[in-house]
Write an enzyme that holds these catalytic residues in place. Structure first.
Site: not given
Ligand code: MRU
Length: 342
Positions: A52-54, A85, A187, A228, A238-239
């Protein structure tokens, strides 16, 4: 580790036609690596948030395509990986880039593998640059609040927002980090806390709902988050929970920084109205650690992301430069003209 990766965590690796990834759902308790030669497993890992993470899901998709090139399934894989996703634009960006590189290549496998590895290496280098630029924005003895996980586990490099915090810590500028636990999948308390422990940064985990009160009490010097997807006007997905932080930051005059590579900017998305928000399974909200905590008949809404309007963003830190309002012009200056929507 790829050259220059200033981290002891390797969330993904590609070698000899196999992808090896760390299953992040099990952290911090269990460090389990999974190895596969099938792109479908990579798609599954992205969909379940094992990976996970963009930026990292973009890299994983690129490696998934490298596996698919070996089995002659590039087109099917490109479709399957894209659909895992919907919000993080790095995923689509990485897939488009690798597919474009493969077009007409005499040795498609070698070309796709090389492009996927290059993409990963570029992310490591971008992280370093963003981290330096972002650290320069923080005051001395700063208390910084962050959300979700934007570190090595999310990028394969030092991280974006968390890279800024780690770099500022090396420079002696960080007094304390406040880590939003980041409901519902934690997270923050599972992943960000683990990364900060490893580099020796002083931090406290807070429940997401405590942030506004702590900000109001003057306990935060800056908020630093990842992204994201960033629209052409600077609106930032973002999250979930990020928008609330930005509102509190504005109300109490605290700088709100977004740290993200240029690959997270989607010039084809003009404003927040065009950003698709992923809605995930309601069990993520209704259960905690596998045990149902809500009433038997309760249902849940579970948007995984929210969008912060650009008016609330103090600056966007990219690997090219620090962008400030008016964001339409600043963003156009770093995004390649070919990528700008007509
Ligand atoms: O659902 P996730 O854990 O993939 O969400 C991640 C985030 O929202 C991060 O802030 C974003 O992807 C940036 S990661 C450098």
């Amino acid at each position: 580790l790829l050259p220059g990766a200033q981290t002891d965590i390797e969330p993904i690796r590609y070698e000899d036609g196999r992808v090896r990834y760390l299953d992040q759902r099990l952290l911090p308790g269990v460090e389990r690596y999974v190895e596969t030669a099938d792109w479908r497993d990579v798609a599954g890992a992205i969909g379940t948030l094992a990976v996970r993470g963009a930026p990292l899901i973009g890299i994983a998709a690129a490696y998934g395509l490298a596996l698919a090139a070996r089995s002659g399934e590039m087109h099917e894989a490109a479709r399957g990986l894209t659909s895992t996703r919907p919000t993080a634009v790095n995923l689509r960006w990485a897939i488009d880039r690798v597919v474009a590189a493969s077009g007409g290549a005499a040795d498609q496998v070698a070309t796709v593998e090389a492009e996927a590895l290059r993409l990963h290496q570029e992310q490591i280098e971008s992280d370093e640059r963003m981290s330096e630029l972002g650290a320069g924005l923080l005051p001395d003895r700063a208390t910084v609040l962050t959300h979700c996980n934007t570190g090595s586990l999310a990028t394969g490099g030092i991280g974006t927002a968390l890279g800024v915090i780690k770099t500022a810590h090396r420079q002696g500028k960080i007094a304390r980090v406040l880590v939003d636990e980041t409901r519902p999948l934690l997270q923050g308390s599972r992943l960000t806390a683990r990364e900060l422990e490893r580099v020796g940064v002083r931090f406290d985990v807070i429940v997401d709902a405590a942030a506004a009160g702590i900000i109001a009490a003057g306990g935060v010097d800056a908020i630093v988050v990842g992204a994201d997807r960033i629209a052409a006007n600077g609106d930032t997905a973002n999250k979930v929970g990020t928008y609330g932080l930005a509102l509190a930051a504005r109300a109490h005059d605290v700088p709100f920084y977004v740290v993200a590579p240029v690959s997270t900017i989607d010039a084809g998305t003009r404003t927040r109205a065009e950003i698709t928000i992923e809605h995930r399974d309601e069990d993520e909200v209704l259960a905690f650690g596998g045990t149902r905590v809500a009433t038997a008949r309760a249902s849940a809404l579970n948007p995984a992301f929210d969008v912060t309007p650009h008016e609330l963003v103090t600056a966007i830190v990219t690997e090219r430069r620090v962008l400030r309002a008016p964001f339409v012009d600043a963003i156009a200056s770093v995004v390649r003209p070919a990528a700008v929507a007509s």
